[in-house]
Design a protein around this motif. Sequence first.
Motif, PDB file in Angstrom:
ATOM      1  N   THR A 255      14.590   2.675  90.655  1.00 36.87           N
ATOM      2  CA  THR A 255      13.386   2.448  89.837  1.00 36.87           C
ATOM      3  C   THR A 255      13.729   2.163  88.381  1.00 36.87           C
ATOM      4  N   ALA A 256      14.807   2.744  87.887  1.00 36.55           N
ATOM      5  CA  ALA A 256      15.153   2.549  86.474  1.00 36.55           C
ATOM      6  C   ALA A 256      15.439   1.083  86.181  1.00 36.55           C
ATOM      7  N   ALA A 257      16.150   0.429  87.064  1.00 34.36           N
ATOM      8  CA  ALA A 257      16.462  -0.983  86.853  1.00 34.36           C
ATOM      9  C   ALA A 257      15.204  -1.832  86.920  1.00 34.36           C
ATOM     10  N   PHE A 258      14.316  -1.491  87.853  1.00 33.06           N
ATOM     11  CA  PHE A 258      13.056  -2.229  87.982  1.00 33.06           C
ATOM     12  C   PHE A 258      12.212  -2.073  86.713  1.00 33.06           C
ATOM     13  N   THR A 259      12.116  -0.831  86.211  1.00 31.56           N
ATOM     14  CA  THR A 259      11.348  -0.568  84.993  1.00 31.56           C
ATOM     15  C   THR A 259      11.947  -1.307  83.802  1.00 31.56           C
ATOM     16  N   ALA A 260      13.271  -1.291  83.709  1.00 39.13           N
ATOM     17  CA  ALA A 260      13.942  -1.978  82.594  1.00 39.13           C
ATOM     18  C   ALA A 260      13.672  -3.474  82.629  1.00 39.13           C
ATOM     19  N   ALA A 261      13.639  -4.050  83.820  1.00 42.69           N
ATOM     20  CA  ALA A 261      13.368  -5.485  83.942  1.00 42.69           C
ATOM     21  C   ALA A 261      11.946  -5.807  83.504  1.00 42.69           C
ATOM     22  N   LEU A 262      10.988  -4.986  83.931  1.00 45.74           N
ATOM     23  CA  LEU A 262       9.598  -5.216  83.540  1.00 45.74           C
ATOM     24  C   LEU A 262       9.394  -5.005  82.039  1.00 45.74           C
ATOM     25  N   ARG A 263      10.167  -4.089  81.463  1.00 48.43           N
ATOM     26  CA  ARG A 263      10.025  -3.831  80.024  1.00 48.43           C
ATOM     27  C   ARG A 263      10.360  -5.089  79.216  1.00 48.43           C
ATOM     28  N   THR A 264      11.230  -5.936  79.724  1.00 55.30           N
ATOM     29  CA  THR A 264      11.584  -7.159  79.006  1.00 55.30           C
ATOM     30  C   THR A 264      10.421  -8.145  78.946  1.00 55.30           C
ATOM     31  N   LEU A 265       9.412  -7.937  79.790  1.00 55.53           N
ATOM     32  CA  LEU A 265       8.252  -8.827  79.799  1.00 55.53           C
ATOM     33  C   LEU A 265       7.154  -8.388  78.835  1.00 55.53           C
ATOM     34  N   VAL A 266       7.277  -7.172  78.279  1.00 56.16           N
ATOM     35  CA  VAL A 266       6.248  -6.670  77.372  1.00 56.16           C
ATOM     36  C   VAL A 266       6.216  -7.529  76.112  1.00 56.16           C
ATOM     37  N   ASN A 267       5.075  -8.112  75.843  1.00 54.91           N
ATOM     38  CA  ASN A 267       4.861  -8.965  74.664  1.00 54.91           C
ATOM     39  C   ASN A 267       5.889 -10.100  74.598  1.00 54.91           C
ATOM     40  N   ASN A 268       6.214 -10.617  75.767  1.00 54.64           N
ATOM     41  CA  ASN A 268       7.175 -11.720  75.857  1.00 54.64           C
ATOM     42  C   ASN A 268       6.402 -13.014  76.160  1.00 54.64           C
ATOM     43  N   PRO A 269       6.452 -13.989  75.250  1.00 55.04           N
ATOM     44  CA  PRO A 269       5.680 -15.216  75.486  1.00 55.04           C
ATOM     45  C   PRO A 269       6.184 -16.044  76.672  1.00 55.04           C
ATOM     46  N   GLN A 270       7.419 -15.805  77.104  1.00 54.99           N
ATOM     47  CA  GLN A 270       7.947 -16.583  78.225  1.00 54.99           C
ATOM     48  C   GLN A 270       7.182 -16.234  79.508  1.00 54.99           C
ATOM     49  N   PHE A 271       6.646 -17.231  80.152  1.00 52.10           N
ATOM     50  CA  PHE A 271       5.857 -17.102  81.390  1.00 52.10           C
ATOM     51  C   PHE A 271       4.522 -16.367  81.169  1.00 52.10           C
ATOM     52  N   SER A 272       4.201 -16.013  79.933  1.00 55.86           N
ATOM     53  CA  SER A 272       2.918 -15.362  79.654  1.00 55.86           C
ATOM     54  C   SER A 272       1.768 -16.327  79.956  1.00 55.86           C
TER      55      SER A 272
END
Length: 300
Positions: free
Chosen positions: A13-30
């Motif tokens: 789960t830690a790796a999954f959470t870390a990956a999703l955290r990179t999407l927070v306020n990320n304009p790429q694919f937003s």
Amino acid sequence: MAGPCSARLQGETAAFTAALRTLVNNPQFSDVTFVVGREQQKVFAHRCVLACRCQAFQGMLGQGLAGSADPPSSIPPQGPFILGNVQPEVFLAVIEFLYTNSVTLNSHIALEVLTSSVEYGLQDLCKLCVKFIKDTLSVEQVCEALQAAVTYGQADLQQHCLAFIEGCTAAVVRTQGFHELSDVVLAQVLRSDRLAVDELDLVQAVREWAHVSSAVLERPVPEVAALPVRELRLPLLAPSELATLESHNQRDLLIPVESIAAAWRSHALRKGSGVPSRLCRPRRGTRPRDHHRQLDPHAK
């Protein structure tokens, strides 16, 4: 012949959470944008994440879409959605929670994130905020936390804040947060037997609170203070203190003359005659006076 076996296996789960955290306020694919706060800061997000994690966002983002029962919105599906009444840091904390099921808090935003968690119906975020607030409670913030706890029906936080106030009352009543309490919440605090402050000091603290509230609300002192003043234990004051209080009261009429008269009667008749018994009980911080024994209904 036995059928095929099946199982759901959980990965890291830690790796999954870390990956999703990179999407927070990320304009790429937003595919949706918010304009937040007075700063009009842009916050980028992903509709599918917000909609599947929060019904409030599902309703906001679903308006006007094909197949939606909601009436068309003037805002295009990708936004921008204007959120002018929330700080960017607070909104980003909510977004972080929706993406990662965790949140980064500090003492400056915790109460506002709690407010947002209630508004968005995020119970798990609300629990995290309450835990953080309880763990980091301070003299300066406890009254603001208590007010929020009462407003949002957080009974556990409310009880925790009251116990904190009872432990350091003399310091708490000098804070700005104390002066900003509502009359209902202040009255609730004043009902406690465990306040660590003398009644004379408490009367002065309520007077200062009343003058601040009167100025803010543009209402007379006696009107804003009507509810809390009922919880002041005037019979605990010595006759000389009561006489001084009566003299000072002529300036602002903080305390109804009937309450002062009832306190005088308790001195004249003894044993608190004609006064509710709760108003004759010394608090934890009450300084002893000679007449207190006379107010005790069990005293011989």
